[in-house]
Design a protein around this motif. Structure first.
Motif, PDB file in Angstrom:
ATOM      1  N   THR A   2       3.546  10.135   5.734  1.00 44.09           N
ATOM      2  CA  THR A   2       4.456  10.626   4.698  1.00 44.09           C
ATOM      3  C   THR A   2       4.504  12.146   4.668  1.00 44.09           C
ATOM      4  O   THR A   2       5.579  12.753   4.563  1.00 44.09           O
ATOM      5  CB  THR A   2       4.016  10.094   3.325  1.00 44.09           C
ATOM      6  OG1 THR A   2       3.978   8.666   3.366  1.00 44.09           O
ATOM      7  CG2 THR A   2       4.972  10.529   2.235  1.00 44.09           C
ATOM      8  N   PRO A  23      -3.820   3.545   2.040  1.00 43.77           N
ATOM      9  CA  PRO A  23      -2.860   4.587   1.663  1.00 43.77           C
ATOM     10  C   PRO A  23      -3.202   5.965   2.206  1.00 43.77           C
ATOM     11  O   PRO A  23      -2.315   6.796   2.403  1.00 43.77           O
ATOM     12  CB  PRO A  23      -2.912   4.565   0.124  1.00 43.77           C
ATOM     13  CG  PRO A  23      -3.395   3.201  -0.221  1.00 43.77           C
ATOM     14  CD  PRO A  23      -4.358   2.851   0.869  1.00 43.77           C
ATOM     15  N   HIS A  24      -4.498   6.241   2.451  1.00 44.68           N
ATOM     16  CA  HIS A  24      -4.868   7.551   2.988  1.00 44.68           C
ATOM     17  C   HIS A  24      -4.261   7.736   4.379  1.00 44.68           C
ATOM     18  O   HIS A  24      -3.724   8.798   4.706  1.00 44.68           O
ATOM     19  CB  HIS A  24      -6.387   7.697   3.070  1.00 44.68           C
ATOM     20  CG  HIS A  24      -7.111   7.395   1.797  1.00 44.68           C
ATOM     21  ND1 HIS A  24      -8.481   7.253   1.728  1.00 44.68           N
ATOM     22  CD2 HIS A  24      -6.668   7.201   0.528  1.00 44.68           C
ATOM     23  CE1 HIS A  24      -8.848   6.981   0.484  1.00 44.68           C
ATOM     24  NE2 HIS A  24      -7.755   6.933  -0.258  1.00 44.68           N
ATOM     25  N   GLN A  67       5.732   1.378  -7.600  1.00 46.56           N
ATOM     26  CA  GLN A  67       5.665   1.425  -6.143  1.00 46.56           C
ATOM     27  C   GLN A  67       6.825   0.643  -5.538  1.00 46.56           C
ATOM     28  O   GLN A  67       7.497   1.102  -4.630  1.00 46.56           O
ATOM     29  CB  GLN A  67       4.330   0.827  -5.689  1.00 46.56           C
ATOM     30  CG  GLN A  67       3.957   1.159  -4.253  1.00 46.56           C
ATOM     31  CD  GLN A  67       3.408   2.563  -4.111  1.00 46.56           C
ATOM     32  OE1 GLN A  67       3.443   3.350  -5.045  1.00 46.56           O
ATOM     33  NE2 GLN A  67       2.944   2.898  -2.925  1.00 46.56           N
ATOM     34  N   ASN A  91      -2.590  14.643  -2.023  1.00 47.72           N
ATOM     35  CA  ASN A  91      -1.405  14.209  -2.770  1.00 47.72           C
ATOM     36  C   ASN A  91      -0.956  15.272  -3.755  1.00 47.72           C
ATOM     37  O   ASN A  91       0.253  15.523  -3.919  1.00 47.72           O
ATOM     38  CB  ASN A  91      -1.719  12.902  -3.514  1.00 47.72           C
ATOM     39  CG  ASN A  91      -1.521  11.682  -2.643  1.00 47.72           C
ATOM     40  OD1 ASN A  91      -0.490  11.534  -2.004  1.00 47.72           O
ATOM     41  ND2 ASN A  91      -2.511  10.818  -2.596  1.00 47.72           N
ATOM     42  N   VAL A 106       3.269   0.400   2.409  1.00 46.56           N
ATOM     43  CA  VAL A 106       3.252   1.861   2.247  1.00 46.56           C
ATOM     44  C   VAL A 106       3.742   2.530   3.524  1.00 46.56           C
ATOM     45  O   VAL A 106       4.634   3.386   3.508  1.00 46.56           O
ATOM     46  CB  VAL A 106       1.834   2.352   1.883  1.00 46.56           C
ATOM     47  CG1 VAL A 106       1.822   3.867   1.737  1.00 46.56           C
ATOM     48  CG2 VAL A 106       1.339   1.688   0.610  1.00 46.56           C
ATOM     49  N   ASN A 107       3.158   2.128   4.648  1.00 50.87           N
ATOM     50  CA  ASN A 107       3.538   2.742   5.916  1.00 50.87           C
ATOM     51  C   ASN A 107       4.923   2.298   6.361  1.00 50.87           C
ATOM     52  O   ASN A 107       5.686   3.089   6.929  1.00 50.87           O
ATOM     53  CB  ASN A 107       2.509   2.412   6.989  1.00 50.87           C
ATOM     54  CG  ASN A 107       2.671   3.277   8.219  1.00 50.87           C
ATOM     55  OD1 ASN A 107       2.604   4.502   8.132  1.00 50.87           O
ATOM     56  ND2 ASN A 107       2.893   2.658   9.355  1.00 50.87           N
ATOM     57  N   ASN A 153      -8.836  -0.251   0.538  1.00 50.28           N
ATOM     58  CA  ASN A 153      -8.153   0.747  -0.292  1.00 50.28           C
ATOM     59  C   ASN A 153      -8.065   2.112   0.381  1.00 50.28           C
ATOM     60  O   ASN A 153      -7.586   3.075  -0.214  1.00 50.28           O
ATOM     61  CB  ASN A 153      -8.821   0.867  -1.675  1.00 50.28           C
ATOM     62  CG  ASN A 153     -10.289   1.237  -1.583  1.00 50.28           C
ATOM     63  OD1 ASN A 153     -10.785   1.668  -0.547  1.00 50.28           O
ATOM     64  ND2 ASN A 153     -10.997   1.044  -2.692  1.00 50.28           N
ATOM     65  N   ALA A 178      -1.651   6.093   5.602  1.00 52.75           N
ATOM     66  CA  ALA A 178      -0.186   6.113   5.468  1.00 52.75           C
ATOM     67  C   ALA A 178       0.308   7.447   4.928  1.00 52.75           C
ATOM     68  O   ALA A 178       1.418   7.888   5.256  1.00 52.75           O
ATOM     69  CB  ALA A 178       0.262   4.981   4.549  1.00 52.75           C
ATOM     70  N   ASN A 179      -0.519   8.114   4.114  1.00 51.29           N
ATOM     71  CA  ASN A 179      -0.093   9.395   3.544  1.00 51.29           C
ATOM     72  C   ASN A 179       0.119  10.469   4.605  1.00 51.29           C
ATOM     73  O   ASN A 179       0.976  11.339   4.450  1.00 51.29           O
ATOM     74  CB  ASN A 179      -1.124   9.887   2.516  1.00 51.29           C
ATOM     75  CG  ASN A 179      -0.963   9.212   1.175  1.00 51.29           C
ATOM     76  OD1 ASN A 179       0.061   8.581   0.914  1.00 51.29           O
ATOM     77  ND2 ASN A 179      -1.963   9.314   0.319  1.00 51.29           N
ATOM     78  N   SER A 185      -8.124  12.668  -0.285  1.00 49.41           N
ATOM     79  CA  SER A 185      -6.769  12.119  -0.278  1.00 49.41           C
ATOM     80  C   SER A 185      -6.011  12.478  -1.553  1.00 49.41           C
ATOM     81  O   SER A 185      -4.831  12.842  -1.506  1.00 49.41           O
ATOM     82  CB  SER A 185      -6.828  10.593  -0.123  1.00 49.41           C
ATOM     83  OG  SER A 185      -5.530  10.046  -0.117  1.00 49.41           O
ATOM     84  N   PHE A 220      -0.476  -3.193   1.065  1.00 49.78           N
ATOM     85  CA  PHE A 220      -0.693  -1.836   1.552  1.00 49.78           C
ATOM     86  C   PHE A 220       0.047  -1.584   2.865  1.00 49.78           C
ATOM     87  O   PHE A 220       0.315  -0.436   3.228  1.00 49.78           O
ATOM     88  CB  PHE A 220      -2.187  -1.571   1.750  1.00 49.78           C
ATOM     89  CG  PHE A 220      -2.904  -1.150   0.490  1.00 49.78           C
ATOM     90  CD1 PHE A 220      -2.211  -0.678  -0.612  1.00 49.78           C
ATOM     91  CD2 PHE A 220      -4.281  -1.241   0.408  1.00 49.78           C
ATOM     92  CE1 PHE A 220      -2.862  -0.306  -1.767  1.00 49.78           C
ATOM     93  CE2 PHE A 220      -4.960  -0.865  -0.742  1.00 49.78           C
ATOM     94  CZ  PHE A 220      -4.238  -0.392  -1.839  1.00 49.78           C
TER      95      PHE A 220
END
Length: 944
Positions: A201, A194-195, A274, A160, A236-237, A191, A197-198, A156, A233
């Motif tokens: 993105t 975010p992976h 953030q 990024n 994020v999405n 945790n 959600a990325n 991940s 978290f």
């Protein structure tokens, strides 16, 4: 960032604490590490400060064990916004661990992974990429093929780094690897959120908007399945979904998602980096939604704070600064906006690789800002530079490149080189049409790509208008002004023209399937933005999967059995000459097309035509909004705005072509599709001269509908079917309706169907309409009889006039209502809401549909069209023409207008002329109250 913790009990000890001391430190570490750092970073920091303080009683300063314990404080630094402090802390810790020898390599890689995130946040892309690859290589070598959260985090973080370095495809592949690893873990760690959600993105950043929307819905449902309610978290999405929804034109839903994400982040993180990035997203959405003052305040705050904390050249600071520039431009401060965009461009030119998407698209924005500031030469030069970068990077086949090529054409023409601009516009339009054909084949209309392509046509249109090429402008205006209602009208016209009934039925089946896919997509997006439970979203997802399979199957059948009916939008566009041949002597055509910068107006009669780029599109849109606001309640009409807008829409060259012809056929796009042109006024405010006094006005949903036959001499209608005056309250089942305290046909503040007010004039109105028409077969269904089942089971093939007098609702106007609807009487399993989706299933045979209700011309909020929603639904169902309203209609006035209109129609007037006479009688009559355009002007005739 990903956890850096590892059960430190397995680490080599370079000192010799007692077993009791070791056990206490071990317990403290495990307890601190069990805390959710994202949910409460302050508590997380305090816990590890206590761990470190105790560790210092056991180990000397400089010991790698202390360095490792301190590393967790860098996580708190990051989450609480001290990025530079966290990066410096990790740099110091890394040096200690590097010197400690190979037995500390595992810990060193965890620190390196965290450093990748810090480097990215500080826009140190080269450092991040190199370190990210180093960590991944080590993780893969030491993994023995087994999944782990550390391996997933390494993939991940490399992703990024790659996305920030402009390596989009590599980044998407890397983050998919991370997600695949996380899915093999049970349970999925918090945790890892975010992976997932990325990926959304990255798809969004690469311009793959539909994929991003699809993945965003799935990700939101997944995150909600393993994260507790309100977990930050989830923000994020939501933040990415807000950006996706904004680019899809769903601005209210985008705002809801952005605000929800902001609230979640702020509740836990305070003014962290953030949270500030989410603040910038919210500002962007607000600016797009016309809330410029609030947007500017938020954008300025985010940009200033990010520049202070991260430095003025940090990537997040640049994005926030661009949002601030956007709000300046929206408020008309073109010079300051240009200065902001130019400053951002200078930084990216120095720091970003030439192929980087944000660098190139930043140049696009700079070019637009230069033009808006009055520097056409600079706009052309900057846009040419952006195209050169795309050419060098092999990106010219991208949709963004095609739109930018059309923009360059406009800047060339506006800068004085009309011939070059026109030539480039034609080439760009060919490329845009090719992409549009690809999109049509999927059935996915009103998408982000569709919106983007139509913006490209808008730039090409402006180039052709400046060049004075009326024929080219006429062709290019059609994809600019056409909305979802136009698509539906063309589809219906194609069915009507099919000579083989079996082929026509197959075509209808394909069109229904395409609409079903789009409707379910719209519903999914709305549900995802509202935070709907995952099982509800999953149900709609399954429905859309089935609908897509059906669309694919029927598309193949149509291609095999009726290839002559498979046509692209471009193939159905009219040429100027063809349109002129279809116009009758008493008709003129007016096209009003707001381009990205200028308002383009075209007029044609049977012999001549003209095109004018008459003024700034932004000013024209502001005037439309001003007029609409003044028309939503009596006594607030703005005559000055109306007069100014009339001059923009009808400059001398255009009025000369229109002349004194009785019928004016109007095709308009953007904000203009939400405005009845009848209210454009000249003369004095005390005695205005309304446009409706000069011409009978017809709204064309698509220019292709010009080919529909106009019946001059009316015969007595075969069938009249009317439904309305539904029973909604506790008196349901009786014939009595109490007088309404709310005389408007809308939901007002109703939250449930039973709360809607009765409509005392509706029953009498429908009966009077039937009497006025004198149809051979007349059926009026009111009260308990006005049900969905009654409409669905009626023989609609024999109905020439279908009238509905009831409440018209837009999406969200009642709890749980996710699409426009008309209100009928609830009965049995029917909820009483005749939704747009259900209307599309009707089988009309060219009937005139009279919708005496509120907001029946209102758009759905998806494509910006003022003829979305219910109007689109009836056109798809086969309506020949419509009588629809643009705003809330007073019950008694609606009845008066509709009855007089149909009375005139029964005497031989066509629908537009009939409505004209009814409106003029009211607008110029003796009753001063009824002369207010808020009362007489909401209705328009849609059709031919």
């Amino acid at each position: 960032m990903g956890a850096m913790a590892l059960a430190w009990a397995s680490a080599p000890a370079l000192a010799d604490p007692t077993p009791q001391q070791r056990a206490r430190l071990d317990a403290m570490f495990i307890a601190a590490d069990a805390l959710d750092e994202a949910a409460n970073p302050a508590a997380y920091r305090k816990a590890f400060e206590d761990v470190l303080a105790f560790g210092r009683t056991l180990y000397p300063e400089g010991h790698p064990q202390l360095a490792w314990l301190e590393a967790e404080l860098a996580t708190a630094d990051y989450l609480q916004g001290d990025i530079k402090g966290g990066a410096a802390r990790l740099e110091r810790i890394a040096a200690v661990l590097d010197a400690a020898g190979p037995e500390w390599r595992e810990r060193r890689m965890l620190i390196a992974n965290a450093q990748v995130v810090m480097h990215l946040t500080l826009s140190e892309f080269d450092k991040a990429t190199a370190l990210g690859q180093q960590v991944l290589d080590w993780r893969i070598a030491s993994s023995s093929g087994q999944p782990s959260s550390n391996l997933a985090a390494a993939w991940s973080n490399l992703a990024n780094a790659q996305i920030r370095n402009g390596e989009t495809d590599k980044a998407i592949a890397s983050v998919r690897e991370s997600i695949a690893i996380n899915r093999r873990l049970s349970p999925i760690p918090a945790n890892a959120a975010p992976h997932f959600a990325n990926l959304v993105t990255f798809l969004y950043s690469s311009g793959r908007l539909e994929e991003a929307a699809e993945e965003g819905r799935k990700t939101q449902a997944l995150l909600e399945s393993f994260l507790p309610q309100g977990h930050p978290f989830l923000a994020v999405n939501l933040n990415t979904m807000a950006r996706v929804l904004m680019d899809l034109g769903r601005l209210d839903e985008a705002e809801a998602a952005a605000r929800k994400g902001m609230d979640l982040a702020y509740a836990r993180f305070g003014e962290s980096q953030q949270t500030l990035s989410y603040l910038a997203t919210l500002a962007n959405v607000l600016a797009a939604n016309g809330k410029t003052a609030e947007a500017q305040n938020l954008a300025r705050a985010a940009a200033d704070k990010m520049a202070q904390d991260l430095g003025p050249e940090a990537d997040r600071a640049l994005l926030a600064r661009e949002t601030f520039a956007l709000t300046l431009a929206a408020e008309g401060d073109a010079a300051r906006a240009l200065a902001e965009y130019a400053a951002v461009s200078d930084v990216r030119t120095r720091r970003y690789p030439a192929h980087h998407r944000e660098r190139i698209e930043g140049e696009d924005r700079l070019a637009i800002a230069a033009y808006e500031a009055g520097d056409a030469a600079r706009a052309r030069a900057v846009q040419q530079g952006a195209q050169d970068l795309r050419q060098a990077g092999g990106q010219m086949a991208d949709a963004a490149a095609l739109v930018s090529e059309a923009r360059l054409a406009a800047f060339e023409a506006l800068g004085g080189d009309a011939s070059a601009g026109l030539a480039r516009a034609r080439t760009a339009a060919d490329g845009l049409d090719a992409r549009l054909r690809e999109l049509e084949a999927t059935g996915a209309r009103r998408s982000g790509l569709d919106r983007s392509l139509r913006t490209g046509f808008g730039w090409a249109l402006e180039a052709s208008a400046v060049a004075g090429d009326v024929a080219a402008a006429f062709t290019l205006a059609q994809p600019v002004v056409e909305g979802s209602a136009g698509i539906a009208a063309r589809a219906a016209a194609r069915r009507m023209a099919a000579l083989d009934p079996a082929k026509a039925a197959l075509l209808r089946e394909r069109q229904d399937a395409a609409v079903a896919v789009q409707t379910l997509l719209d519903k999914q997006l709305r549900l995802a933005a509202l935070g709907t439970p995952a099982n509800r979203v999953a149900t709609v997802e399954a429905e859309r999967t089935a609908a897509t399979a059906r669309l694919d199957a029927v598309t193949r059948q149509l291609a095999e059995r009726a290839p002559d009916l498979v046509r692209s939008e471009a193939s159905e566009r009219l040429t100027l000459a063809a349109a002129q041949a279809l116009l009758e002597k008493d008709e003129a055509l007016l096209i009003v097309a707001p381009g990205p910068q200028g308002l383009v107006v075209l007029a044609a009669n049977g012999r001549e035509a003209a095109v004018v780029r008459s003024g700034p599109a932004r000013r024209a849109t502001e005037l439309v909004k001003t007029l609409r606001k003044g028309l939503e309640s009596a006594g607030t009409f703005d005559h000055a705005a109306s007069a100014e807008l009339r001059k923009l829409v009808l400059p001398e060259a255009i009025t000369r072509v229109i002349g004194k012809r009785k019928r004016l056929l109007i095709s308009s796009g953007g904000a203009f599709s939400s405005l009845p042109f009848a209210v454009l006024a000249s003369g004095k405010a005390q005695r205005p001269r309304w446009l409706i006094e000069d011409h009978a006005l017809v709204t064309l949903p698509a220019l292709a509908t010009l080919s529909a036959k106009r019946t001059k001499t009316r015969v007595k209608p075969r069938g009249y079917l009317a439904l309305g005056a539904p029973q909604l309250g506790p008196q349901a089942g009786t014939e009595v309706q109490l007088a309404s305290a709310n005389p408007f046909r809308s939901a007002a503040n109703a939250q449930h169907l039973a709360d809607l007010p009765p409509l005392p004039a509706s029953a009498g109105e429908l009966a009077a309409l039937g009497q006025a028409l004198g149809a051979r077969n007349s059926t009026v269904l009111t009260g308990d009889a006005a049900t969905e089942a009654a409409l669905r089971t009626a023989d609609l093939a024999g109905v020439d006039v279908l009238a509905l007098s009831t409440h018209g609702l837009v999406a969200g106007e009642l709890d749980g209502l996710h699409e426009p609807a008309l209100v009928l009487t609830p009965a049995g399993e029917s909820d009483g809401l005749l939704t747009a989706e259900e209307i599309m299933d009707l089988r009309l045979s060219g009937a005139w549909v009279v919708l005496s209700a509120c907001n029946t011309a209102a758009g759905s909020g998806v494509d910006g069209s003022g003829l979305g929603g219910l109007a689109r639904a009836f056109l798809h169902a086969g309506a020949g023409s419509l009588l629809v309203s643009h705003w809330a209609v007073r019950d008694d006035v609606a009845a008066r207008l509709s009855v007089e209109t149909l009375s005139q129609f029964a005497r031989g007037a066509d629908p537009a002329a009939a409505l004209q006479r009814a409106m003029v009688n009211m607008a110029t009559g003796r009753d001063a109250i009824l002369r207010d355009p808020a009362l007489w002007a909401p209705f328009v005739v849609v059709g031919r």
